[in-house]
Design an enzyme around this catalytic site. Structure first.
Site, PDB file in Angstrom:
ATOM      1  N   TYR A  14       0.943  -1.011  -0.169  1.00 57.22           N
ATOM      2  CA  TYR A  14      -0.081  -0.128   0.061  1.00 57.22           C
ATOM      3  C   TYR A  14       1.067   1.341   0.012  1.00 57.22           C
ATOM      4  CZ  TYR A  14      -4.506   2.423   1.209  1.00 57.22           C
ATOM      5  OH  TYR A  14      -5.391   3.306   1.285  1.00 57.22           O
TER       6      TYR A  14
ATOM      7  N   LYS B 222      -1.596  -1.337  -3.909  1.00 51.79           N
ATOM      8  CA  LYS B 222      -2.703  -0.496  -4.001  1.00 51.79           C
ATOM      9  C   LYS B 222      -2.084   1.095  -3.716  1.00 51.79           C
ATOM     10  CE  LYS B 222      -6.767   0.696  -0.874  1.00 51.79           C
ATOM     11  NZ  LYS B 222      -7.340   0.184   0.326  1.00 51.79           N
TER      12      LYS B 222
END
Length: 312
Positions: A138, A164
């Site tokens: 992330y 992400k």
């Protein structure tokens, strides 16, 4: 056991952490939240992540939420958990997630520290090598890996199936996507991801996390389908009529990225009180009323399609 090295795609579901009148996790409300997302066609459940107030739940509550997610999904969609923060805790949460039957996990940023790239590499390495479960990195806040670091990680660890992005550096995103390509799935994780999805989609990000899907999933799907199909008129219409007005409220106060979801769910009749744990604050009445009007207008313009029922 053979693990399929494939990340969830499409619109990803991020349930909340519903609280009851005593401030405890409302198990029935969480199960309703998860079941609704699956029935509405979301492709996965990400439990105890940002929308699920990862920062504010205890280990026991985390275990309870993951257990409910596994039981409620019943194998219909993959379940990913949130891990991260303190590196020792992150490794323990990965092992707990694995023991409970999760399909993978999303690694949230490390606690407080801004590390060098070598430090971030070792942070992710320590977590990922602790399990064979699928892992999603992330890029957000104090954990932004560059191309060299990400390439090094994906070359060494097949467990890493996606990145992400919640940072919004499109120059970096283009570097990553065009260099690493389909070795990873690329997920838009910006706050209120529908707002930025037109830019992300053209950059190779084919999936996103949808907070709005907790209370208006049919509009999220209508919007995403229009984007994929090139229906720019409908994309613009939903953007202006629904997304921008909601986003204006979301930006009014810090923490609304979490609490506004619960407010929207409560307005839509879900058993979720407009209650969050500090440092987030509940949506104040004026903003709550604004959101209620936006939802009412959105449902009038884009009504929920009636589902056909089979006749015996």
């Amino acid at each position: 056991m053979t693990i399929e090295r494939k990340a969830p795609t499409g619109i990803l579901g991020f349930p909340t952490a519903p609280l009851n009148e005593n401030g405890n996790i409302d198990e029935k409300a969480l199960a309703v939240n998860i079941d609704f997302l699956i029935n509405e066609g979301l492709t996965s459940i990400f439990i105890a992540c940002g929308s699920g107030e990862f920062h504010a739940i205890s280990r026991a509550e985390y275990q309870k939420m993951v257990g409910i997610a596994i039981e409620t999904t019943a194998g219909r969609v993959p379940v990913y958990t949130g891990v991260g923060g303190n590196i020792t805790d992150a490794v323990e949460l990965v092992k707990l997630s694995e023991d409970l039957g999760a399909d993978g996990y999303l690694i949230l940023p490390p606690y407080l520290i801004n590390g060098e790239q070598e430090g971030l590499y070792n942070y992710y390495k320590t977590i990922v090598q602790s399990s064979e479960l699928n892992a999603i990195l992330y890029n957000r806040d104090n954990a932004i890996v560059n191309l060299d670091t990400l390439q090094r990680l994906v070359d060494e660890f097949p467990q890493i199936v996606a990145l992400k992005d919640g940072h919004g550096d499109m120059e970096l995103n283009l570097q990553l996507v065009n260099t690493i390509g389909d070795r990873l799935e690329w997920l838009n994780g910006m706050p209120f991801a529908e707002i930025t999805m037109p830019a992300y989609y053209t950059s190779g990000f084919n999936s996103y996390s949808s907070a709005m899907s907790n209370y208006m999933p049919h509009i999220s799907k209508l919007y995403f389908d229009a984007l994929v199909e090139g229906n720019q008129q409908l994309v613009k219409e939903i953007y202006v009529n629904v997304l921008l007005p909601i986003n204006q409220i979301r930006k009014a106060k810090k923490g609304y990225a979490v609490s506004l979801i619960k407010a929207g769910m409560e307005i839509q009749g879900f058993p979720v009180a407009n209650t969050v744990r500090p440092p987030c604050v509940p949506v104040e009445q004026g903003h709550y009323d604004e959101l209620k009007n936006i939802i009412s207008s959105a449902l009038a313009k884009y009504p929920v399609a009636k589902k056909e029922t089979s006749k015996l």
